[in-house]
Design a protein around this motif. Structure first.
Motif, mmCIF file in Angstrom:
data_model
loop_
_atom_site.group_PDB
_atom_site.id
_atom_site.type_symbol
_atom_site.label_atom_id
_atom_site.label_comp_id
_atom_site.label_asym_id
_atom_site.label_seq_id
_atom_site.Cartn_x
_atom_site.Cartn_y
_atom_site.Cartn_z
ATOM 1 N N PHE A 135 0.830 -1.215 -0.183
ATOM 2 C CA PHE A 135 -0.145 0.069 0.057
ATOM 3 C C PHE A 135 0.939 1.370 0.105
ATOM 4 N N ASN A 136 1.944 1.171 1.030
ATOM 5 C CA ASN A 136 2.611 2.400 1.137
ATOM 6 C C ASN A 136 3.475 2.750 -0.341
ATOM 7 N N ALA A 137 4.088 1.512 -1.130
ATOM 8 C CA ALA A 137 4.718 1.751 -2.311
ATOM 9 C C ALA A 137 3.802 2.219 -3.290
ATOM 10 N N GLU A 138 2.808 1.622 -3.379
ATOM 11 C CA GLU A 138 1.831 2.221 -4.329
ATOM 12 C C GLU A 138 1.442 3.888 -4.300
ATOM 13 N N ARG A 139 1.308 4.061 -2.962
ATOM 14 C CA ARG A 139 1.007 5.447 -2.664
ATOM 15 C C ARG A 139 2.328 6.387 -3.188
ATOM 16 N N ALA A 140 3.673 5.910 -2.824
ATOM 17 C CA ALA A 140 4.749 6.611 -3.356
ATOM 18 C C ALA A 140 4.888 6.699 -4.517
ATOM 19 N N ALA A 141 4.387 5.744 -5.272
ATOM 20 C CA ALA A 141 4.685 5.697 -6.741
ATOM 21 C C ALA A 141 3.631 6.514 -7.608
ATOM 22 N N ARG A 142 2.385 7.191 -6.563
ATOM 23 C CA ARG A 142 1.234 7.830 -7.319
ATOM 24 C C ARG A 142 0.647 6.890 -8.022
ATOM 25 N N ARG A 143 0.491 5.573 -7.512
ATOM 26 C CA ARG A 143 -0.402 4.646 -8.183
ATOM 27 C C ARG A 143 -1.672 4.370 -6.976
ATOM 28 N N PRO A 144 -2.958 4.950 -7.442
ATOM 29 C CA PRO A 144 -3.929 4.595 -6.465
ATOM 30 C C PRO A 144 -4.100 3.111 -6.169
ATOM 31 N N CYS A 145 -4.624 2.861 -5.077
ATOM 32 C CA CYS A 145 -5.088 1.436 -4.609
ATOM 33 C C CYS A 145 -6.029 1.865 -3.494
ATOM 34 N N ALA A 146 -6.564 0.647 -3.081
ATOM 35 C CA ALA A 146 -7.368 0.394 -1.864
ATOM 36 C C ALA A 146 -7.033 -0.632 -0.988
ATOM 37 N N LEU A 165 -5.868 -5.955 -0.919
ATOM 38 C CA LEU A 165 -5.511 -4.952 -1.529
ATOM 39 C C LEU A 165 -6.029 -4.872 -3.012
ATOM 40 N N VAL A 166 -6.648 -3.736 -3.589
ATOM 41 C CA VAL A 166 -6.694 -3.773 -4.886
ATOM 42 C C VAL A 166 -5.950 -2.654 -5.465
ATOM 43 N N ARG A 167 -5.130 -2.939 -6.394
ATOM 44 C CA ARG A 167 -4.481 -1.884 -7.286
ATOM 45 C C ARG A 167 -5.032 -1.301 -8.355
ATOM 46 N N ALA A 168 -5.048 -0.272 -8.867
ATOM 47 C CA ALA A 168 -5.772 0.529 -9.625
ATOM 48 C C ALA A 168 -5.838 -0.102 -11.046
ATOM 49 N N VAL A 169 -4.694 -0.885 -11.518
ATOM 50 C CA VAL A 169 -4.634 -1.720 -12.576
ATOM 51 C C VAL A 169 -5.306 -2.995 -12.785
ATOM 52 N N ASP A 170 -6.083 -3.321 -11.189
ATOM 53 C CA ASP A 170 -6.877 -4.615 -10.986
ATOM 54 C C ASP A 170 -8.386 -4.147 -10.859
ATOM 55 N N LEU A 171 -8.574 -2.820 -10.749
ATOM 56 C CA LEU A 171 -9.703 -2.171 -10.666
ATOM 57 C C LEU A 171 -11.147 -2.757 -11.338
ATOM 58 N N ALA A 172 -10.870 -2.718 -12.739
ATOM 59 C CA ALA A 172 -11.890 -3.051 -13.584
ATOM 60 C C ALA A 172 -12.487 -4.455 -13.380
ATOM 61 N N ALA A 173 -11.660 -5.469 -13.160
ATOM 62 C CA ALA A 173 -12.221 -6.782 -12.728
ATOM 63 C C ALA A 173 -12.631 -7.088 -11.472
ATOM 64 N N ASP A 174 -12.541 -6.156 -10.560
ATOM 65 C CA ASP A 174 -13.053 -6.564 -9.300
ATOM 66 C C ASP A 174 -14.159 -6.266 -9.053
ATOM 67 N N PRO A 175 -15.010 -6.925 -8.245
ATOM 68 C CA PRO A 175 -16.461 -7.005 -8.181
ATOM 69 C C PRO A 175 -16.899 -5.696 -7.576
ATOM 70 N N MET A 176 -15.980 -4.719 -6.741
ATOM 71 C CA MET A 176 -16.367 -3.867 -6.318
ATOM 72 C C MET A 176 -15.997 -2.658 -6.960
ATOM 73 N N ALA A 177 -15.555 -2.953 -8.401
ATOM 74 C CA ALA A 177 -15.262 -2.073 -9.184
ATOM 75 C C ALA A 177 -15.818 -0.728 -9.161
ATOM 76 N N GLU A 178 -17.406 -0.719 -9.207
ATOM 77 C CA GLU A 178 -17.975 0.685 -9.285
ATOM 78 C C GLU A 178 -17.957 1.762 -8.120
ATOM 79 N N ILE A 179 -17.874 1.333 -7.149
ATOM 80 C CA ILE A 179 -17.727 1.860 -5.891
ATOM 81 C C ILE A 179 -16.343 2.452 -5.529
ATOM 82 N N LEU A 180 -15.397 1.213 -5.741
ATOM 83 C CA LEU A 180 -14.052 1.491 -5.581
ATOM 84 C C LEU A 180 -13.553 2.779 -6.713
#
Length: 343
Positions: free
Chosen positions: A117-128, A140-155
Motif C-alpha cells: 500500500f505504501n509503495a503504491e502511494r509513493a509511486a502515485r499509483r492509486p489503490c485500496a 488490496l486492490v491496485r488501480a490496474v486490477d480495478l476493472a475486474a474487481d467485483p467492487m469496481a464501481e464503488i471503488l
C-alpha cells in the motif's frame, strides 16, 4: 505539525519491520462535530509510543490503553466514544460528537499489505485496502486490477475522491482505506496568475508545478513554494507522468508553449484542462488541435475561457476562479452547467 496519514501508515510498517508490536486505530464513523475525519489513523507500538490522532487528543489515552491489550493478544476490536453536550468543549467532541474507532493488531500479513500500500502511494499509483471489520480479513486492490474487481464501481468512485470511508457490501461492513495521490496542478506559464495560483494551491493542499521555458519568468524568487521547471513542455511533462489526479492550466497566451502542453494533457487522463484566452483565441486553438488529429470529444474536455465565471479581473481573482473550477472538476461537480441551467 499533525502527522499525515501517509506518515502514520509508513511508521506502522517501519515499526513492525523493526520487530515491534504494533496496533493501528482508524476512525471509521463519526456523528456530530467530531474533530478528526473518517479515515484518520493512530499507530501505537507495544511500549505505548504513538503517532497520529483519532480525536484531536481527547480519547487518545483510552485508545492507547486498548491498543496495548490488542497487541498483547493479537486481536481487533471496535471502540466507540461519545460526549454529552455539557462536556463537549472541554474534551474536543463538540455538539455531542461521537466516533467509532476500529483497532487492530498489525500482524505479518497486515504488515506486508501495508508495505505494498505504501509503495503504491509513493509511486502515485492509486489503490485500496479493504478491511472486513467483523472478520479482520483484508485485501488490496491496485488501480490496474480495478476493472475486474467485483467492487469496481464503488471503488472507482471513491478512489477519485481519495477519501477513506465505510461501505456495506454483500452484507458485510467494510472499511475502505485509499491511497490516492495528492491532486496536482501544473501551470504552463510562470505568469502573475500562476504566482497567485501557487499560493492558493498550497492553501488547499494541491501539489503545484510551474513549467515555462522563459527563464526571465521562471525564477525561484517568483515561485518559492512551487516546483519550477524552466523547460519546454515537451521536455518537462513526460517525466511528470500526467495522471487522473493532475490538472493543467495553460496560461502563457503563446501557442508555441501552450500547444505543446495541451497535446500531452489531451493524451493523458488529466481530470482538468483549462486554457486562458478569449473565445476567438480558443476557436483557433481548437483548429490547431483538430489538425493534430484530436476528436471533438477529446477537445470538449478543455475548459475555455478558463475558470468559473465570477467576473474575475485581477491575477488573484482569476487564480481563485481557476482553482474553484479545478476543485469542482476534481469533485465532479459542474458549476458551469449549473449556472447555465439557472440562466
Amino acid at each position: 505539525m499533525l502527522a499525515s496519514d501517509e506518515d502514520i501508515l509508513r511508521k506502522a510498517q517501519e515499526w513492525k519491520t523493526a520487530g515491534r508490536g504494533v496496533a493501528l486505530a482508524t476512525v471509521v464513523e463519526t456523528w456530530g462535530s467530531a474533530p478528526r475525519p473518517v479515515g484518520s489513523h493512530l499507530v501505537i507500538d507495544g511500549e505505548g509510543n504513538f503517532l497520529g490522532s483519532v480525536s484531536g487528543g481527547c480519547v487518545e489515552g483510552d485508545v492507547v490503553a486498548e491498543a496495548l491489550d490488542v497487541i498483547e493478544i493479537g486481536s481487533r476490536r471496535m471502540l466507540e466514544f461519545g460526549v454529552a453536550d455539557e462536556t463537549a468543549w472541554r474534551v474536543g467532541l463538540s455538539c455531542g460528537g461521537r466516533i467509532r474507532v476500529y483497532l487492530e493488531s498489525v500482524d505479518a500479513n497486515r504488515a506486508d499489505l501495508l508495505a505494498v500500500f505504501n509503495a503504491e502511494r509513493a509511486a502515485r499509483r492509486p489503490c485500496a485496502l479493504i478491511t472486513d471489520v467483523a472478520s479482520g480479513e483484508q485485501r488490496l486492490v491496485r488501480a490496474v486490477d480495478l476493472a475486474a474487481d467485483p467492487m469496481a464501481e464503488i471503488l472507482d468512485e471513491r478512489l477519485r475522491l481519495g477519501k477513506s470511508d465505510s461501505a456495506i457490501w454483500a452484507g458485510k461492513e467494510l472499511f475502505l482505506t485509499f491511497a490516492a495521490p495528492p491532486a496536482r496542478l501544473i501551470t504552463i506559464g510562470a505568469v502573475h496568475i500562476a504566482q497567485a495560483l501557487a499560493q492558493a494551491a498550497k492553501l488547499v493542499g494541491f501539489d503545484m508545478t510551474v513549467v515555462d521555458p522563459r527563464t526571465a519568468f521562471a525564477t525561484p524568487e517568483r515561485f518559492p513554494d512551487a516546483q519550477l521547471l524552466a523547460e519546454w513542455p515537451d521536455a518537462a511533462l513526460p517525466a511528470l507522468r500526467l495522471d487522473r489526479y493532475t490538472a493543467i492550466a495553460l496560461l502563457t497566451h503563446d501557442p508555441r508553449i501552450d500547444d505543446q502542453a495541451l497535446v500531452h494533457a489531451l493524451r493523458a487522463d488529466c481530470f482538468y484542462i483549462g486554457a486562458l484566452g478569449s473565445r476567438k483565441t480558443h476557436a483557433k486553438r481548437l483548429e490547431r488541435m483538430r489538425g493534430k488529429g484530436f476528436s471533438e470529444e477529446g477537445l470538449a474536455r478543455i475548459r475555455a475561457p478558463i475558470g468559473l465565471d465570477i467576473g474575475a479581473d485581477s491575477p488573484g481573482e482569476i487564480a481563485i476562479a481557476i482553482l474553484g473550477e479545478v476543485i469542482a472538476s476534481l469533485r465532479r461537480k459542474s458549476l458551469r452547467a449549473d449556472t447555465e441551467k439557472a440562466a
